[in-house]
Design an enzyme around this catalytic site. Sequence first.
Site, PDB file in Angstrom:
ATOM      1  N   ASP A 121       0.311   2.049   8.468  1.00  0.00           N
ATOM      2  CA  ASP A 121      -0.174   1.222   9.581  1.00  0.00           C
ATOM      3  C   ASP A 121       0.668   1.314  10.857  1.00  0.00           C
ATOM      4  OD1 ASP A 121      -2.122   0.421   7.831  1.00  0.00           O
ATOM      5  OD2 ASP A 121      -1.163  -1.480   7.324  1.00  0.00           O
TER       6      ASP A 121
ATOM      7  N   ASP B 260       2.887  -0.704  11.792  1.00  0.00           N
ATOM      8  CA  ASP B 260       2.787  -2.057  12.357  1.00  0.00           C
ATOM      9  C   ASP B 260       4.121  -2.800  12.375  1.00  0.00           C
ATOM     10  OD1 ASP B 260       2.961  -2.220   9.621  1.00  0.00           O
ATOM     11  OD2 ASP B 260       1.421  -3.749   9.399  1.00  0.00           O
TER      12      ASP B 260
ATOM     13  N   ARG C 292      -4.985  -2.186   9.271  1.00  0.00           N
ATOM     14  CA  ARG C 292      -4.940  -3.643   9.146  1.00  0.00           C
ATOM     15  C   ARG C 292      -5.076  -4.278  10.533  1.00  0.00           C
ATOM     16  NH1 ARG C 292      -3.346  -6.306   4.335  1.00  0.00           N
ATOM     17  NH2 ARG C 292      -2.448  -4.393   3.540  1.00  0.00           N
TER      18      ARG C 292
ATOM     19  N   GLY D  35       0.833  -1.206   0.000  1.00  0.00           N
ATOM     20  CA  GLY D  35       0.000   0.000   0.000  1.00  0.00           C
ATOM     21  C   GLY D  35       0.866   1.254   0.000  1.00  0.00           C
TER      22      GLY D  35
ATOM     23  N   ARG E 210       0.808  -4.976  -5.117  1.00  0.00           N
ATOM     24  CA  ARG E 210       1.033  -6.173  -4.302  1.00  0.00           C
ATOM     25  C   ARG E 210       1.186  -7.306  -5.315  1.00  0.00           C
ATOM     26  NH1 ARG E 210      -3.011  -3.477  -0.789  1.00  0.00           N
ATOM     27  NH2 ARG E 210      -1.830  -2.794   1.030  1.00  0.00           N
TER      28      ARG E 210
ATOM     29  N   THR F   2       4.570   2.587   5.353  1.00  0.00           N
ATOM     30  CA  THR F   2       3.185   2.129   5.501  1.00  0.00           C
ATOM     31  C   THR F   2       2.478   3.018   6.521  1.00  0.00           C
ATOM     32  OG1 THR F   2       1.745   0.397   6.423  1.00  0.00           O
ATOM     33  CG2 THR F   2       4.032   0.297   7.087  1.00  0.00           C
TER      34      THR F   2
ATOM     35  N   ASP G   3       5.691  -5.001   5.827  1.00  0.00           N
ATOM     36  CA  ASP G   3       6.249  -6.318   6.172  1.00  0.00           C
ATOM     37  C   ASP G   3       6.299  -7.298   4.997  1.00  0.00           C
ATOM     38  OD1 ASP G   3       3.499  -6.486   6.186  1.00  0.00           O
ATOM     39  OD2 ASP G   3       3.340  -7.460   8.146  1.00  0.00           O
TER      40      ASP G   3
HETATM   41  O1  F6P Z   1      -1.404  -1.417   4.690  1.00  0.00           O
HETATM   42  C1  F6P Z   1      -2.019  -0.220   4.373  1.00  0.00           C
HETATM   43  C2  F6P Z   1      -3.515  -0.386   4.249  1.00  0.00           C
HETATM   44  O2  F6P Z   1      -4.064   0.882   3.931  1.00  0.00           O
HETATM   45  C3  F6P Z   1      -4.216  -0.974   5.470  1.00  0.00           C
HETATM   46  O3  F6P Z   1      -4.419  -0.056   6.509  1.00  0.00           O
HETATM   47  C4  F6P Z   1      -5.493  -1.471   4.853  1.00  0.00           C
HETATM   48  O4  F6P Z   1      -6.027  -2.540   5.595  1.00  0.00           O
HETATM   49  C5  F6P Z   1      -5.045  -1.929   3.485  1.00  0.00           C
HETATM   50  O5  F6P Z   1      -3.813  -1.279   3.208  1.00  0.00           O
HETATM   51  C6  F6P Z   1      -6.007  -1.634   2.362  1.00  0.00           C
HETATM   52  O6  F6P Z   1      -5.502  -2.193   1.200  1.00  0.00           O
HETATM   53  P1  F6P Z   1      -6.015  -1.803  -0.266  1.00  0.00           P
HETATM   54  O7  F6P Z   1      -5.492  -0.450  -0.603  1.00  0.00           O
HETATM   55  O8  F6P Z   1      -5.435  -2.860  -1.141  1.00  0.00           O
HETATM   56  O9  F6P Z   1      -7.508  -1.806  -0.202  1.00  0.00           O
END
Ligand code: F6P
Length: 319
Positions: A127, A129, A171, A11, A72, A125, A103
């Site tokens: 997050d 995390d 997340r 992301g 991804r 990120t 990660d």
């Molecule tokens: O890891 C970043 C994040 O924004 C998380 O907070 C969230 O759960 C996820 O990515 C959303 O992913 P996507 O942009 O693929 O919907």
Amino acid sequence: MRTIGVLTSGGDAPGMNAAIRAVVRAGIYNGMKVMGIERGYNGLINGHIKEMELSSVADIIHRGGTVLKTARCEEFKTEEGRKKAINVLKVFGIEGLVVIGGDGSFAGAQKLSEAGIKTIGIPGTIDNDLAYTDYTIGFYTAVNTVLDAIGKIRDTSASHDRANIVEVMGRHCGDIALYAGLAGGAESVILPEEEYNIDEICKKLIQGKNRGKLHSIIMLAEGLGNAFEIGKKIEEVTNIETKVTVLGHIQRGGNPTAFDRILASRMGARAVELLMDGASGRVVGIRANQLIDMDIHEALLIEKKFDKEISELTKMLSI
Ligand code: F6P
């Protein structure tokens, strides 16, 4: 080392551009050629690579998103996919790689390092995390975005005597909810790291209303049940009209804060320095405002500790 590559993966996060800029400029400053790899490991496998000039990263330090784009990539998780990627790196003469991501991206970087490619990770990120570093690039910008939204929600909530559930990203990590909860003066914060009691939340709302509170904010970290169902339950018990706002991807965009730009610039330059020193399989982090680097594998094994102090403080201040 003559040629290095840089990619963003997973992301996107505000500040990734500042990190790309730092890698490109520090690389060129040190006499190296810097190749930009588009769409993360996907672009690596497919050879979507271009040479970056000083001007390629002009006017980006303040922009959200990533000029290299991101993705991804499932194929990279396979042995076959990684073999393709390694071949492409050889074709382009890329001897060292900087991976900016979370990660999952780091796990990929480690695999490349095990295969002999010198790789350094930078935590990007929203997050927050990754336990080995106090902060990841993008986290504080996301928290500020949430705060901006809370301010606006408060205006309308106060006008209608409503409560509002604000669902935020993260997340499996509750840091965005926790920090925005404290900074935004939320009445309650619902996090994956802590059990929550809906009756307690309702009691607090009723007590607040009886004290003359005009509105209430309940921060909810994503993935903890359905925000609309929680809202309905609160409304039934408290008789306070409760609205739900799911902030979603707005949290990933926007101009990075000064903190994230500085963090990204420092980390980008350190990653280049590490590659020049011959390091590989390491990630850059920050602890007590000092840059650190450590083995990727070790970094990923560290368990994220829940910030109990912030949580207790939020509760204490929201009585
Ligand atoms: O890891 C970043 C994040 O924004 C998380 O907070 C969230 O759960 C996820 O990515 C959303 O992913 P996507 O942009 O693929 O919907």
